[in-house]
Design a protein around this motif. Structure first.
Motif, PDB file in Angstrom:
ATOM      1  N   ARG A  44       4.670   7.760  -8.024  1.00 24.62           N
ATOM      2  CA  ARG A  44       4.224   8.374  -6.784  1.00 24.62           C
ATOM      3  C   ARG A  44       4.479   9.874  -6.879  1.00 24.62           C
ATOM      4  O   ARG A  44       5.528  10.302  -7.318  1.00 24.62           O
ATOM      5  N   GLU A  79       6.406   2.404 -10.248  1.00 20.13           N
ATOM      6  CA  GLU A  79       5.374   3.060  -9.465  1.00 20.13           C
ATOM      7  C   GLU A  79       5.516   4.561  -9.659  1.00 20.13           C
ATOM      8  O   GLU A  79       6.604   5.102  -9.539  1.00 20.13           O
ATOM      9  N   THR A 115       0.828  -1.200   0.000  1.00 22.46           N
ATOM     10  CA  THR A 115       0.000   0.000   0.000  1.00 22.46           C
ATOM     11  C   THR A 115       0.865   1.253   0.000  1.00 22.46           C
ATOM     12  O   THR A 115       1.953   1.276   0.566  1.00 22.46           O
ATOM     13  N   VAL A 116       0.354   2.267  -0.673  1.00 21.56           N
ATOM     14  CA  VAL A 116       0.946   3.596  -0.671  1.00 21.56           C
ATOM     15  C   VAL A 116      -0.186   4.535  -0.294  1.00 21.56           C
ATOM     16  O   VAL A 116      -1.122   4.718  -1.072  1.00 21.56           O
ATOM     17  N   GLY A 117      -0.102   5.083   0.906  1.00 20.55           N
ATOM     18  CA  GLY A 117      -1.205   5.902   1.398  1.00 20.55           C
ATOM     19  C   GLY A 117      -2.437   5.032   1.566  1.00 20.55           C
ATOM     20  O   GLY A 117      -2.420   4.048   2.286  1.00 20.55           O
ATOM     21  N   ASN A 118      -3.512   5.373   0.860  1.00 18.83           N
ATOM     22  CA  ASN A 118      -4.747   4.585   0.896  1.00 18.83           C
ATOM     23  C   ASN A 118      -4.893   3.677  -0.316  1.00 18.83           C
ATOM     24  O   ASN A 118      -5.887   2.981  -0.442  1.00 18.83           O
ATOM     25  N   GLN A 119      -3.921   3.698  -1.214  1.00 17.76           N
ATOM     26  CA  GLN A 119      -4.010   2.925  -2.459  1.00 17.76           C
ATOM     27  C   GLN A 119      -3.299   1.582  -2.304  1.00 17.76           C
ATOM     28  O   GLN A 119      -2.158   1.520  -1.850  1.00 17.76           O
ATOM     29  N   THR A 120      -3.987   0.489  -2.664  1.00 15.75           N
ATOM     30  CA  THR A 120      -3.403  -0.844  -2.638  1.00 15.75           C
ATOM     31  C   THR A 120      -2.880  -1.170  -4.025  1.00 15.75           C
ATOM     32  O   THR A 120      -3.609  -1.078  -5.011  1.00 15.75           O
ATOM     33  N   ILE A 121      -1.620  -1.568  -4.106  1.00 13.20           N
ATOM     34  CA  ILE A 121      -0.983  -1.920  -5.369  1.00 13.20           C
ATOM     35  C   ILE A 121      -0.877  -3.437  -5.417  1.00 13.20           C
ATOM     36  O   ILE A 121      -0.367  -4.062  -4.490  1.00 13.20           O
ATOM     37  N   GLN A 122      -1.333  -4.038  -6.504  1.00 11.13           N
ATOM     38  CA  GLN A 122      -1.293  -5.476  -6.687  1.00 11.13           C
ATOM     39  C   GLN A 122      -0.180  -5.812  -7.668  1.00 11.13           C
ATOM     40  O   GLN A 122      -0.075  -5.214  -8.735  1.00 11.13           O
ATOM     41  N   ARG A 148       9.594   0.557  -6.982  1.00  9.51           N
ATOM     42  CA  ARG A 148       8.869   1.495  -6.134  1.00  9.51           C
ATOM     43  C   ARG A 148       9.768   2.686  -5.843  1.00  9.51           C
ATOM     44  O   ARG A 148      10.905   2.533  -5.411  1.00  9.51           O
TER      45      ARG A 148
END
Length: 93
Positions: free
Chosen positions: A92, A90, A37-44, A53
């Motif tokens: 960001r 990623e 996860t980055v903040g509230n975002q889930t990365i699959q 990243r």
């Protein structure tokens, strides 16, 4: 009565062992994806894929190479953008 208890033991013990083995097989199943996860975002990240990243400030031009085996393992922490080992970068802000 003794004969009944021996027959019951012969029938029940293998059934219990089979049930126990079935329960263990369910636990051994591996997931087919990794997540972070980055903040509230889930990365699959798909199984076997690599993702680079972005490292936090002040290292904005550096990336960490992560590979999903599972779990998500960090392979290298000093990657520059354009590295061929990265399947995806990623982005960001």
């Amino acid at each position: 009565m003794r004969r009944f208890s021996i027959v019951a033991a012969v029938l029940v013990v293998p059934a219990l062992a089979a049930a126990r083995n079935q329960g263990e097989k369910k636990v051994d199943q591996k997931p087919d994806n990794c997540f972070y996860t980055v903040g509230n975002q889930t990365i699959q990240v798909p199984l076997g894929a690599s993702v680079c990243r972005r490292q936090p400030a002040p290292y904005d031009d550096n990336y960490s190479l992560l590979r999903c085996t599972p779990p998500l393992d960090e392979i290298d922490s000093d990657i520059k953008r354009g590295d061929a080992r990265c399947d995806r970068y990623e982005e960001r802000q």
